[in-house]
Scaffold this motif. Structure first.
Motif, PDB file in Angstrom:
ATOM      1  N   UNK A 145       0.847  -1.182   0.000  1.00  0.00           N
ATOM      2  CA  UNK A 145       0.000   0.000   0.000  1.00  0.00           C
ATOM      3  C   UNK A 145       0.891   1.243   0.000  1.00  0.00           C
ATOM      4  N   UNK A 146       0.468   2.247  -0.744  1.00  0.00           N
ATOM      5  CA  UNK A 146       1.252   3.478  -0.778  1.00  0.00           C
ATOM      6  C   UNK A 146       1.106   4.229   0.544  1.00  0.00           C
ATOM      7  N   UNK A 147       1.944   5.225   0.715  1.00  0.00           N
ATOM      8  CA  UNK A 147       1.938   6.022   1.933  1.00  0.00           C
ATOM      9  C   UNK A 147       0.690   6.905   1.948  1.00  0.00           C
ATOM     10  N   UNK A 192      -7.601   6.542   5.923  1.00  0.00           N
ATOM     11  CA  UNK A 192      -6.515   5.564   6.040  1.00  0.00           C
ATOM     12  C   UNK A 192      -5.460   6.040   7.029  1.00  0.00           C
ATOM     13  N   UNK A 193      -5.167   7.328   7.018  1.00  0.00           N
ATOM     14  CA  UNK A 193      -4.198   7.896   7.968  1.00  0.00           C
ATOM     15  C   UNK A 193      -4.703   7.705   9.392  1.00  0.00           C
ATOM     16  N   UNK A 194      -5.960   8.020   9.607  1.00  0.00           N
ATOM     17  CA  UNK A 194      -6.550   7.895  10.952  1.00  0.00           C
ATOM     18  C   UNK A 194      -6.599   6.439  11.404  1.00  0.00           C
ATOM     19  N   UNK A 195      -6.893   5.522  10.476  1.00  0.00           N
ATOM     20  CA  UNK A 195      -6.951   4.105  10.831  1.00  0.00           C
ATOM     21  C   UNK A 195      -5.590   3.594  11.289  1.00  0.00           C
ATOM     22  N   UNK A 196      -4.543   4.182  10.801  1.00  0.00           N
ATOM     23  CA  UNK A 196      -3.193   3.799  11.229  1.00  0.00           C
ATOM     24  C   UNK A 196      -2.812   4.442  12.555  1.00  0.00           C
ATOM     25  N   UNK A 197      -3.697   5.299  13.061  1.00  0.00           N
ATOM     26  CA  UNK A 197      -3.430   5.950  14.330  1.00  0.00           C
ATOM     27  C   UNK A 197      -2.536   7.169  14.220  1.00  0.00           C
ATOM     28  N   UNK A 198      -2.290   7.603  13.008  1.00  0.00           N
ATOM     29  CA  UNK A 198      -1.450   8.789  12.812  1.00  0.00           C
ATOM     30  C   UNK A 198      -2.305  10.047  12.937  1.00  0.00           C
ATOM     31  N   UNK A 199      -1.693  11.145  13.285  1.00  0.00           N
ATOM     32  CA  UNK A 199      -2.458  12.392  13.381  1.00  0.00           C
ATOM     33  C   UNK A 199      -2.869  12.870  11.991  1.00  0.00           C
TER      34      UNK A 199
END
Length: 80
Positions: free
Chosen positions: A1-3, A51-58
């Protein structure tokens, strides 16, 4: 998966440029096309934001176009 962060940024960059092009195409059928493309890119950026939020990133800060993006928009305005 891309960033997801980079993908979010790319979609926001695309939306910003599509809007700049739409401004240059004001009053033509192409204006509506570029506005639709901008909305589609914004919609895609929301998917990447999830997707960012699902990874727990801000969540990323508000989008600000980089120098390259601003240069491309300026060239579009100058050259049409």
């Amino acid at each position: 998966m891309s960033d997801p962060q980079e993908s979010w940024n790319e979609e926001k960059r695309s939306a910003w440029l599509y809007r700049a092009i739409a401004e240059c195409e004001r009053g033509t059928p192409r204006e509506a096309l570029f506005r639709e493309l901008a909305q589609a890119a914004d919609d895609q950026s929301e998917i990447w934001l999830d997707a960012i939020r699902q990874r727990g990133a801000p969540a990323p800060a508000a989008f600000r176009p980089d120098a390259r993006t601003r240069l491309v928009a300026r060239l579009v305005r100058l050259l049409g």
